[in-house]
Every structure is written in structure tokens, then in C-alpha cells.
Design a protein around this motif. Structure first.
Motif, PDB file in Angstrom:
ATOM      1  N   GLN A 235       0.824  -1.204   0.000  1.00  0.00           N
ATOM      2  CA  GLN A 235       0.000   0.000   0.000  1.00  0.00           C
ATOM      3  C   GLN A 235       0.861   1.258   0.000  1.00  0.00           C
ATOM      4  O   GLN A 235       0.488   2.273  -0.606  1.00  0.00           O
ATOM      5  CB  GLN A 235      -0.928  -0.012   1.219  1.00  0.00           C
ATOM      6  CG  GLN A 235      -1.999  -1.081   1.145  1.00  0.00           C
ATOM      7  CD  GLN A 235      -2.917  -1.058   2.347  1.00  0.00           C
ATOM      8  OE1 GLN A 235      -2.535  -0.623   3.437  1.00  0.00           O
ATOM      9  NE2 GLN A 235      -4.139  -1.533   2.165  1.00  0.00           N
ATOM     10  N   ALA A 236       2.021   1.174   0.657  1.00  0.00           N
ATOM     11  CA  ALA A 236       2.932   2.318   0.640  1.00  0.00           C
ATOM     12  C   ALA A 236       3.468   2.567  -0.762  1.00  0.00           C
ATOM     13  O   ALA A 236       3.651   3.712  -1.183  1.00  0.00           O
ATOM     14  CB  ALA A 236       4.083   2.090   1.628  1.00  0.00           C
ATOM     15  N   ARG A 318      -6.811  -7.179   3.853  1.00  0.00           N
ATOM     16  CA  ARG A 318      -6.577  -5.775   4.143  1.00  0.00           C
ATOM     17  C   ARG A 318      -6.764  -5.526   5.634  1.00  0.00           C
ATOM     18  O   ARG A 318      -7.527  -6.237   6.292  1.00  0.00           O
ATOM     19  CB  ARG A 318      -7.530  -4.878   3.331  1.00  0.00           C
ATOM     20  CG  ARG A 318      -7.187  -4.847   1.846  1.00  0.00           C
ATOM     21  CD  ARG A 318      -5.809  -4.218   1.643  1.00  0.00           C
ATOM     22  NE  ARG A 318      -5.352  -4.258   0.260  1.00  0.00           N
ATOM     23  CZ  ARG A 318      -4.553  -5.166  -0.235  1.00  0.00           C
ATOM     24  NH1 ARG A 318      -4.114  -6.159   0.545  1.00  0.00           N
ATOM     25  NH2 ARG A 318      -4.157  -5.124  -1.485  1.00  0.00           N
ATOM     26  N   PRO A 319      -6.072  -4.545   6.177  1.00  0.00           N
ATOM     27  CA  PRO A 319      -6.141  -4.310   7.622  1.00  0.00           C
ATOM     28  C   PRO A 319      -7.559  -3.991   8.084  1.00  0.00           C
ATOM     29  O   PRO A 319      -8.374  -3.441   7.329  1.00  0.00           O
ATOM     30  CB  PRO A 319      -5.203  -3.112   7.834  1.00  0.00           C
ATOM     31  CG  PRO A 319      -4.328  -3.078   6.642  1.00  0.00           C
ATOM     32  CD  PRO A 319      -5.139  -3.612   5.508  1.00  0.00           C
ATOM     33  N   GLU A 472      -7.569   4.838  18.015  1.00  0.00           N
ATOM     34  CA  GLU A 472      -7.818   6.283  18.026  1.00  0.00           C
ATOM     35  C   GLU A 472      -6.824   7.013  17.123  1.00  0.00           C
ATOM     36  O   GLU A 472      -7.195   7.956  16.415  1.00  0.00           O
ATOM     37  CB  GLU A 472      -7.737   6.806  19.459  1.00  0.00           C
ATOM     38  CG  GLU A 472      -8.853   6.286  20.362  1.00  0.00           C
ATOM     39  CD  GLU A 472      -8.690   6.717  21.808  1.00  0.00           C
ATOM     40  OE1 GLU A 472      -7.618   7.304  22.124  1.00  0.00           O
ATOM     41  OE2 GLU A 472      -9.608   6.485  22.615  1.00  0.00           O
ATOM     42  N   ALA A 473      -5.576   6.592  17.157  1.00  0.00           N
ATOM     43  CA  ALA A 473      -4.576   7.208  16.273  1.00  0.00           C
ATOM     44  C   ALA A 473      -4.916   6.951  14.812  1.00  0.00           C
ATOM     45  O   ALA A 473      -4.727   7.825  13.947  1.00  0.00           O
ATOM     46  CB  ALA A 473      -3.188   6.677  16.605  1.00  0.00           C
ATOM     47  N   MET A 474      -5.428   5.744  14.501  1.00  0.00           N
ATOM     48  CA  MET A 474      -5.803   5.431  13.127  1.00  0.00           C
ATOM     49  C   MET A 474      -6.975   6.299  12.684  1.00  0.00           C
ATOM     50  O   MET A 474      -6.994   6.808  11.552  1.00  0.00           O
ATOM     51  CB  MET A 474      -6.168   3.954  13.011  1.00  0.00           C
ATOM     52  CG  MET A 474      -6.534   3.511  11.607  1.00  0.00           C
ATOM     53  SD  MET A 474      -6.978   1.761  11.508  1.00  0.00           S
ATOM     54  CE  MET A 474      -8.497   1.763  12.473  1.00  0.00           C
ATOM     55  N   GLU A 519      -1.440   7.382   7.714  1.00  0.00           N
ATOM     56  CA  GLU A 519      -2.637   6.552   7.823  1.00  0.00           C
ATOM     57  C   GLU A 519      -2.290   5.073   7.658  1.00  0.00           C
ATOM     58  O   GLU A 519      -2.762   4.210   8.414  1.00  0.00           O
ATOM     59  CB  GLU A 519      -3.668   6.972   6.780  1.00  0.00           C
ATOM     60  CG  GLU A 519      -4.956   6.162   6.853  1.00  0.00           C
ATOM     61  CD  GLU A 519      -5.923   6.526   5.740  1.00  0.00           C
ATOM     62  OE1 GLU A 519      -7.115   6.201   5.875  1.00  0.00           O
ATOM     63  OE2 GLU A 519      -5.480   7.118   4.733  1.00  0.00           O
ATOM     64  N   LEU A 520      -1.461   4.771   6.667  1.00  0.00           N
ATOM     65  CA  LEU A 520      -1.060   3.381   6.458  1.00  0.00           C
ATOM     66  C   LEU A 520      -0.306   2.839   7.673  1.00  0.00           C
ATOM     67  O   LEU A 520      -0.527   1.701   8.095  1.00  0.00           O
ATOM     68  CB  LEU A 520      -0.191   3.266   5.202  1.00  0.00           C
ATOM     69  CG  LEU A 520      -0.892   3.529   3.865  1.00  0.00           C
ATOM     70  CD1 LEU A 520       0.111   3.471   2.731  1.00  0.00           C
ATOM     71  CD2 LEU A 520      -2.013   2.519   3.638  1.00  0.00           C
TER      72      LEU A 520
END
Length: 540
Positions: A235-236, A318-319, A472-474, A519-520
Motif C-alpha cells: 500500500q505504501a 486488508r487491515p 484512536e490514532a488510526m 494513515e497506512l
């Protein structure tokens, strides 16, 4: 961004803002050579679209792989697990070797003796006598695991032929049966060194099984994390490719504006510098992708001959981006019942109890009950013998070997023996000191058990907090990425209308690229936190 790119960007900002001021002030224009150099630098790639880097697949097929498929392959083929599974099996042989002490032992012998004596006594049956004796015997011995006793049965037979004139039979057959039993009453009745070793080996085998379970859980967690690292890397690469496409489009648009005279040529340099930075970032992410793919293969293949080793892995999962329920109380309770390190500590406590019992046994009085039964049979072919002192004639024996055996079964000549044997060392200071020391070690193990329980509760709680914090960070990174996309769209629209500078668009692209990467990364961190939360309930 590299130092050169930052310098070029700053130069672009200064020059693009300086051109209108110079025109208004009608100052002296820059030298023709300088302008030509800038234009040549800006237009040297005019009409050529930079080639977009692509991921070069490895030689071999492409394999789509889910997370569970990767875990299943690692469980079956991971070389570390293949090696670790051998350790518990070695304890089987160690215990078998120790338990052999309690297996029955069979003995037998067969022999012959030919003896010639030169006698000096008239009662010896002659001045020179010969005797030929043939014997055969068998025996059975067994140590008892329960109560620590042992018994043995021995059966003996012989045939004797002699030239002595005093022999009552010639040949003579003898047969005997001996049964003996020894039972400890105090020391070594409930436990002894051999039984303590067997019980300790059983515990050690259980510990090796627990260590294997911990190793399996740890490696499978590493497989899951490596899988999601590979997902993140792909994804990166996609995010870096989109950023490069945006930077390349800005270069193309700026060239068009330069050609129609609505933009200064120096602005192309700034866009090209940003494009070069994005290209470098794409190359870096591609290298990370290859390394992460190799790391995953290392965990799930059984060697270089595995077909997956030469294949290109494409992760299809996918995550998780939704909140996963976390029951902290249930998780702590699960960990306290399933954690392998806590189970190992409990097993060590059991082993300490066995050692304490064995050492306490050594301080007891040795008192054994010993019983024995001896049966004898005798038969043969001979003549009557007159006793030279009494003149009494002894009738000759009759019969053969089976007659001697018959004497045994009929209890013709039994001998019963029973005795108590006491063994008490006058000095037991060393044994008592060992018991006291072992009690202290057991107390230390109990303290370690409580410390481990507290540590487990702390680790599970920290893992649960990590799940919440990373989620929360995501969420925050998703909001940041949405806002960065909106900002870039606004900056691009203003730039198209001539209301924003080239630098603002470039900066908005940078912010969006950083937001996507963040985000990733937060998605990966959340996925890793979920994996760690499951792992920490079983092993550290």
C-alpha cells in the motif's frame, strides 16, 4: 526531501515572487545567459514523460496469500518449529531409560565343573576322587515403582557324578527354588531417588511442551505481523506511486503554462525537484516491499526448494479499520489460565515439591522388612551306605531329576526366613540442611509465581490499551488524510485560477503524501496491536 531539493524549492519561491516585483519596479532584467540557462534547465525534458517505476516481479509465479494461509504454512513448514518439536520427544527416551529400572530382569546360567581331589582323609571316599558337576539355573528380579520394594525368584538345578565311595548317590540331582522380597517401611517407601527422577522428567517434558507452545504462538504472531508489514509495504508503494503521479502531472502542467507564457520557467524546477523526491520515495518503498516479502517467506517456507520461495507473494487481506471489542477482564482471566510462562512456573513449583519430598525422605530411618522362602529337592541313583561310626545303614536314594522337582512342589524341605533390618545414620545434619534450603527455594518459586501473575495482568492491560490507542490514532490519521485531500483539491483549484502559487500546490501534495503514509502506518500499528493482544494472552 533532500537538501538540494529544498534549496531549489526555496529558490523557486523567491524568484517566482520576485519576478512581479521586478517588473513593477522596471529594474534591470537578468542577464541573457542566466535566463537561457534557466530555460534550458526547465525545458531540457520538454515533450518527454518520465518513465514510471514499476515493481519488478521475481522469477516465478505470483501467489495470492491470505493471512490464515500464511499462518497455516508456517505452522506446518517453519523450520524453527520443525526443530523445536523434536525437543519434547527427547524426553520420551530419557524417561524410558529411567523407567527401565522397574522393568523385570531375567537371568540364566549353564555351566559344568570337573574337579579332581587328592584326599588325605579316609572319609573322603578314596585317596583320589573326581567329581563332575553340571548346573543350570534361571532367575527373575523386579523393582516395584509403588512402595519401593523389590522381589526376586531364583531356580537352581545341578547333576553331580563322583568317584567317591562315600557318595550316597551317583549321579545325584539337586533342585532348589528361592523367593525373596524386600519392602522399605520408612525411608524410600513413598519416594526414592529413582522415582523422584522419573517424576521430575515428566514435569520437564511438560515444560518442553509448554515452551513449544510458546514458540508456536510467538512465531505465528511474527508471521501475522510480517504479513501485515507486507500489506503495508504494497500500500505504501501504491501511495508513493500516486504521489509521484501528482508530482509528474504538476511538472507537465507547469511546462504547458511556461509554453503559453503564464508561468516563469523557474517554477518547473521546483516541481521537478518535488518529482525527483517522490521518485526517490517510490524506490525506497519498493525496496521495503522486497525486504518485507523476503521476511515473510523466511517464516513460511520449508527451505529454498519450497515453491513459494521463488514466487511473488501478493497479500489479499486488508487491515481491519473498524473497532474490535476488547474485554479486558476476560482477557486477563484467559491469560492467567493459558499463559505458558505462568504454567512453567507452576510446573517448577511441582518439581520443587518433588525435590523437597525426596530430600525429606533422606532424613528418615531406614527400616526394611525382608522375607525369604527356600525350597530344596534331591534325588538320585545310588547304594546303601553304612555309617562307620554308628554302623547304621542309610537307604539308597532313588529317582531322577523330575523326582527332585517333585520334592520342591511338595514342600519336602522348606526354609522360611523373615527379619527387620534397621539403618539409621548417626549424623543427619546434611540431609536436614538440604531440606531447609529446599523449603526456602520453594518459597522463592511461590513469590515468582505471584510476580508472574501480576506481570501478566500488566502486559494484557497494556496490550488492551495499545489496541484502543492505536485505533484512536488510526481514526485521527484518517481524518488528517481526508483534510489533506481537501486542502490539495482546494490548492489545485486556486492554482488553476491563478490565485495560489506553485509552492502551495507542492506543499499540499507533500502534506497529502505524509498523511497517506501516516494513515497506512497507523493501520499497521492497529493490526499489530490486535495480533499482540491475542499473543500476550498465551505467551509473553
Amino acid at each position: 526531501m533532500s537538501k538540494t531539493a529544498r534549496i531549489l524549492a526555496a529558490a523557486g519561491i523567491v524568484l517566482s515572487s520576485a519576478f512581479p516585483a521586478l517588473a513593477q519596479q522596471q529594474s534591470a532584467p537578468p542577464s541573457q545567459e542566466h535566463v537561457k540557462a534557466l530555460i534550458a534547465q526547465a525545458m531540457q525534458q520538454n515533450g518527454q514523460q518520465p518513465a514510471t517505476p514499476v515493481i519488478e516481479p521475481q522469477a516465478g509465479p505470483t501467489v495470492n496469500l491470505t493471512e490464515e494461509e500464511a499462518v497455516a504454512r508456517a505452522r506446518e513448514r517453519n523450520l524453527t518449529l520443525v526443530s523445536e518439536r523434536i525437543t519434547p520427544q527427547t524426553w520420551d527416551y530419557s524417561m524410558s531409560a529411567t523407567r527401565a529400572f522397574y522393568l523385570p530382569t531375567l537371568t540364566s546360567s549353564l555351566g559344568t565343573v570337573n574337579q579332581t581331589d587328592l584326599n588325605t582323609n579316609a572319609l573322603s571316599g578314596g585317596s583320589k576322587t573326581t567329581a563332575d558337576t553340571r548346573s543350570w539355573s534361571a532367575g527373575f528380579t523386579k523393582n516395584m515403582f509403588r512402595n519401593g520394594g523389590n522381589y526376586n525368584v531364583a531356580w537352581s538345578n545341578s547333576r553331580n557324578e563322583t568317584s567317591s565311595t562315600n557318595s550316597t548317590c551317583n549321579p545325584c540331582f539337586s533342585s532348589g527354588l528361592l523367593a525373596a522380597f524386600t519392602q522399605p517401611l520408612l525411608r524410600n517407601r513413598k519416594i526414592d531417588n529413582t522415582r523422584a527422577t522419573i517424576l521430575t522428567n515428566e514435569i520437564n517434558q511438560d515444560i518442553s511442551e509448554l515452551n513449544l507452545t510458546a514458540q508456536v504462538v510467538t512465531i505465528l504472531a511474527s508471521v501475522r505481523n510480517a504479513y501485515w508489514e507486507l500489506v503495508y509495504a504494497r500500500q505504501a508503494v501504491e501511495a508513493a506511486q500516486r504521489s509521484l503521479d501528482l508530482a509528474s502531472k504538476l511538472v507537465s502542467d507547469n511546462r504547458a503554462r511556461v509554453e503559453i507564457g503564464t508561468m516563469a520557467p523557474i517554477d518547473i524546477v521546483q516541481a521537478q525537484a518535488e518529482e525527483a523526491t517522490r521518485r526517490q520515495q517510490l524506490v525506497t518503498t519498493q525496496a521495503t516491499l522486497r525486504n518485507n516479502e523476503l521476511a515473510l517467506k523466511r517464516l513460511i517456507v520449508g527451505g529454498t526448494d519450497d515453491e513459494l520461495w521463488r514466487a511473488s507473494i501478493v497479500p489479499v487481506d486488508r487491515p481491519v479499520v473498524t473497532s474490535q471489542p476488547v474485554d479486558l477482564d476476560a482477557a486477563v482471566a484467559t491469560a492467567l489460565s493459558r499463559r505458558t510462562d505462568l504454567a512453567v512456573t507452576r510446573k517448577n513449583l511441582d518439581a520443587s515439591d518433588i525435590t523437597l519430598r525426596s530430600l525429606t525422605n533422606q532424613t528418615m530411618v531406614g527400616l526394611d522388612a525382608i522375607g525369604q522362602l527356600n525350597l530344596a529337592g534331591r534325588a538320585g541313583v545310588g547304594r546303601a551306605v553304612i555309617d562307620p561310626f554308628t554302623g547304621i545303614s542309610t537307604p539308597p536314594p532313588v529317582g531322577g531329576y523330575f523326582d527332585a522337582l517333585g520334592n520342591i512342589t511338595s514342600f519336602e524341605a522348606p526354609t522360611w526366613t523373615f527379619r527387620l533390618q534397621l539403618n539409621y545414620p548417626l549424623g543427619t545434619t546434611a540431609a536436614k540442611s538440604n531440606v531447609s534450603r529446599q523449603r526456602l527455594l520453594r518459597q522463592q518459586t511461590e513469590a515468582t509465581l505471584k510476580t508472574t501473575e501480576l506481570q501478566i495482568a500488566t502486559e494484557v492491560t497494556a496490550a488492551a490499551l495499545a489496541v484502543r490507542n492505536t485505533f484512536e490514532a488510526m481514526q485521527a490519521s484518517q481524518v488528517s488524510r481526508d483534510l489533506s485531500e481537501q486542502r490539495l483539491n482546494a490548492a489545485q483549484a486556486k492554482f488553476d485560477q491563478g490565485m495560489a502559487t506553485n509552492y502551495e500546490v507542492v506543499q499540499a501534495q507533500r502534506d497529502l503524501n505524509d498523511a497517506r503514509n501516516s494513515e497506512l502506518r497507523q493501520q499497521l500499528n492497529y493490526q499489530r496491536a490486535l495480533v499482540d493482544f491475542e499473543r500476550v494472552q498465551i505467551t509473553r
